[in-house]
Design a protein around this motif. Structure first.
Motif, PDB file in Angstrom:
ATOM      1  N   MET A 114       0.839  -1.196   0.000  1.00 23.17           N
ATOM      2  CA  MET A 114       0.000   0.000   0.000  1.00 23.17           C
ATOM      3  C   MET A 114       0.874   1.245   0.000  1.00 23.17           C
ATOM      4  O   MET A 114       1.973   1.262   0.546  1.00 23.17           O
ATOM      5  N   ALA A 115       0.369   2.274  -0.660  1.00 24.31           N
ATOM      6  CA  ALA A 115       1.013   3.584  -0.673  1.00 24.31           C
ATOM      7  C   ALA A 115      -0.066   4.627  -0.465  1.00 24.31           C
ATOM      8  O   ALA A 115      -1.016   4.698  -1.246  1.00 24.31           O
ATOM      9  N   ARG A 116       0.069   5.385   0.594  1.00 22.53           N
ATOM     10  CA  ARG A 116      -0.889   6.454   0.890  1.00 22.53           C
ATOM     11  C   ARG A 116      -0.248   7.792   0.545  1.00 22.53           C
ATOM     12  O   ARG A 116       0.711   8.210   1.192  1.00 22.53           O
ATOM     13  N   GLY A 140      -1.364 -11.710  -4.490  1.00 18.92           N
ATOM     14  CA  GLY A 140      -1.287 -10.523  -3.662  1.00 18.92           C
ATOM     15  C   GLY A 140      -2.032  -9.347  -4.278  1.00 18.92           C
ATOM     16  O   GLY A 140      -2.483  -9.398  -5.428  1.00 18.92           O
ATOM     17  N   THR A 141      -2.139  -8.280  -3.506  1.00 18.63           N
ATOM     18  CA  THR A 141      -2.858  -7.085  -3.941  1.00 18.63           C
ATOM     19  C   THR A 141      -2.087  -5.838  -3.527  1.00 18.63           C
ATOM     20  O   THR A 141      -1.584  -5.770  -2.403  1.00 18.63           O
ATOM     21  N   ALA A 142      -2.012  -4.878  -4.427  1.00 18.38           N
ATOM     22  CA  ALA A 142      -1.403  -3.586  -4.126  1.00 18.38           C
ATOM     23  C   ALA A 142      -2.468  -2.501  -4.142  1.00 18.38           C
ATOM     24  O   ALA A 142      -3.378  -2.523  -4.976  1.00 18.38           O
ATOM     25  N   PHE A 143      -2.347  -1.555  -3.214  1.00 18.69           N
ATOM     26  CA  PHE A 143      -3.284  -0.441  -3.084  1.00 18.69           C
ATOM     27  C   PHE A 143      -2.547   0.886  -3.206  1.00 18.69           C
ATOM     28  O   PHE A 143      -1.416   1.026  -2.732  1.00 18.69           O
ATOM     29  N   ARG A 228      -7.178   2.955  -5.387  1.00 26.73           N
ATOM     30  CA  ARG A 228      -6.861   2.132  -6.559  1.00 26.73           C
ATOM     31  C   ARG A 228      -6.255   0.822  -6.089  1.00 26.73           C
ATOM     32  O   ARG A 228      -5.555   0.788  -5.071  1.00 26.73           O
ATOM     33  N   TRP A 229      -6.485  -0.235  -6.851  1.00 26.43           N
ATOM     34  CA  TRP A 229      -5.879  -1.509  -6.488  1.00 26.43           C
ATOM     35  C   TRP A 229      -5.697  -2.398  -7.711  1.00 26.43           C
ATOM     36  O   TRP A 229      -6.356  -2.245  -8.742  1.00 26.43           O
ATOM     37  N   ARG A 230      -4.796  -3.330  -7.537  1.00 25.59           N
ATOM     38  CA  ARG A 230      -4.536  -4.333  -8.575  1.00 25.59           C
ATOM     39  C   ARG A 230      -4.186  -5.660  -7.903  1.00 25.59           C
ATOM     40  O   ARG A 230      -3.431  -5.687  -6.929  1.00 25.59           O
ATOM     41  N   HIS A 231      -4.759  -6.737  -8.424  1.00 27.77           N
ATOM     42  CA  HIS A 231      -4.423  -8.081  -7.952  1.00 27.77           C
ATOM     43  C   HIS A 231      -3.304  -8.648  -8.840  1.00 27.77           C
ATOM     44  O   HIS A 231      -3.292  -8.444 -10.047  1.00 27.77           O
TER      45      HIS A 231
END
Length: 232
Positions: A114-116, A140-143, A228-231
């Motif tokens: 994650m990146a805020r 995994g998932t990134a946000f 936003r996210w991506r698997h």
């Protein structure tokens, strides 16, 4: 001078005024809507979690309460040192001084990233996205959480401060990369009026900040964001 990781994109608000930015972190999203939205997509209980651009480590203890392992990455050496100090009693937290486009991590070892409000602002962040693809584990998932510059007074103030920013180009970029999105209607809630004003002054150009202060009564303001996210 602090050590700054090669390729780091300066972040004047937290780099220059970390104490004021701490007030902002405390004020943002008191309901925890952003975390709930991420968890609805991919929870991180028992997972290895990467926080990119972790700053002084504000979110690391909360992540560590559920995750098996938490890795913070921050390009500003002084902020990374503060994050390490904050998490000194948490054995499952590690903090690296490094940039998003040069992560000191092995391949395929991260379950949730994650990146805020850090680095991933659209065109130009391709090197960091390549690094994400390298370190993310299959499944995994990134946000990425970022300001929505198309909505509300906050978006208008941001657009005046950064006139070169094109929300249309940013959206087109993330569409091409195959990321999903949803709006987040967050808010900031402060305990003191002076804190609200100080935060607005580190977020916007001086003349814009003074207008924002004049337009904002009380101790709260709307803070429109996008998740936003991506698997992988």
């Amino acid at each position: 001078m602090p050590r700054i990781a090669k390729g780091a994109i300066p972040s004047p608000n937290i780099w220059n005024t970390p104490r004021v930015y701490e007030l902002e972190n405390r004020a943002v999203d008191p309901e925890g809507a952003a975390e709930a939205a991420m968890r609805a997509v991919r929870p991180w209980d028992g997972a290895t979690v990467l926080d990119i651009g972790c700053g002084t480590g504000y979110h690391l203890p909360g992540l560590a309460a559920a995750a098996a392992r938490v890795i913070g990455v921050e390009p500003h050496g002084d902020l990374a040192a503060l994050a390490r100090r904050r998490c000194a009693a948490l054995p499952n937290v590690t903090v690296h001084t490094a940039a998003a486009q040069d992560l000191p991590l092995p391949d395929a070892g991260v379950d949730v990233a994650m990146a805020r409000w850090a680095y991933f602002f659209g065109p130009g962040c391709e090197p960091g996205l390549r690094e994400l693809s390298r370190v993310m584990r299959r499944g995994g998932t990134a946000f990425v959480i970022d300001l929505d510059a198309t909505r509300g007074p906050f978006g208008r103030w941001f657009a005046r401060t950064v006139p070169s920013y094109s929300a249309r180009e940013v959206e087109a970029f993330w569409d091409r990369q195959g990321w999903q999105r949803r709006p987040l209607d967050l808010r900031m809630a402060f305990e003191r009026r002076a804190d609200l004003e100080a935060v607005l002054r580190i977020e916007f150009a001086p003349e814009v900040a003074e207008q924002a202060i004049a337009e904002t009564p009380g101790l709260e303001l709307a803070y429109p964001n996008v998740l936003r996210w991506r698997h992988y």
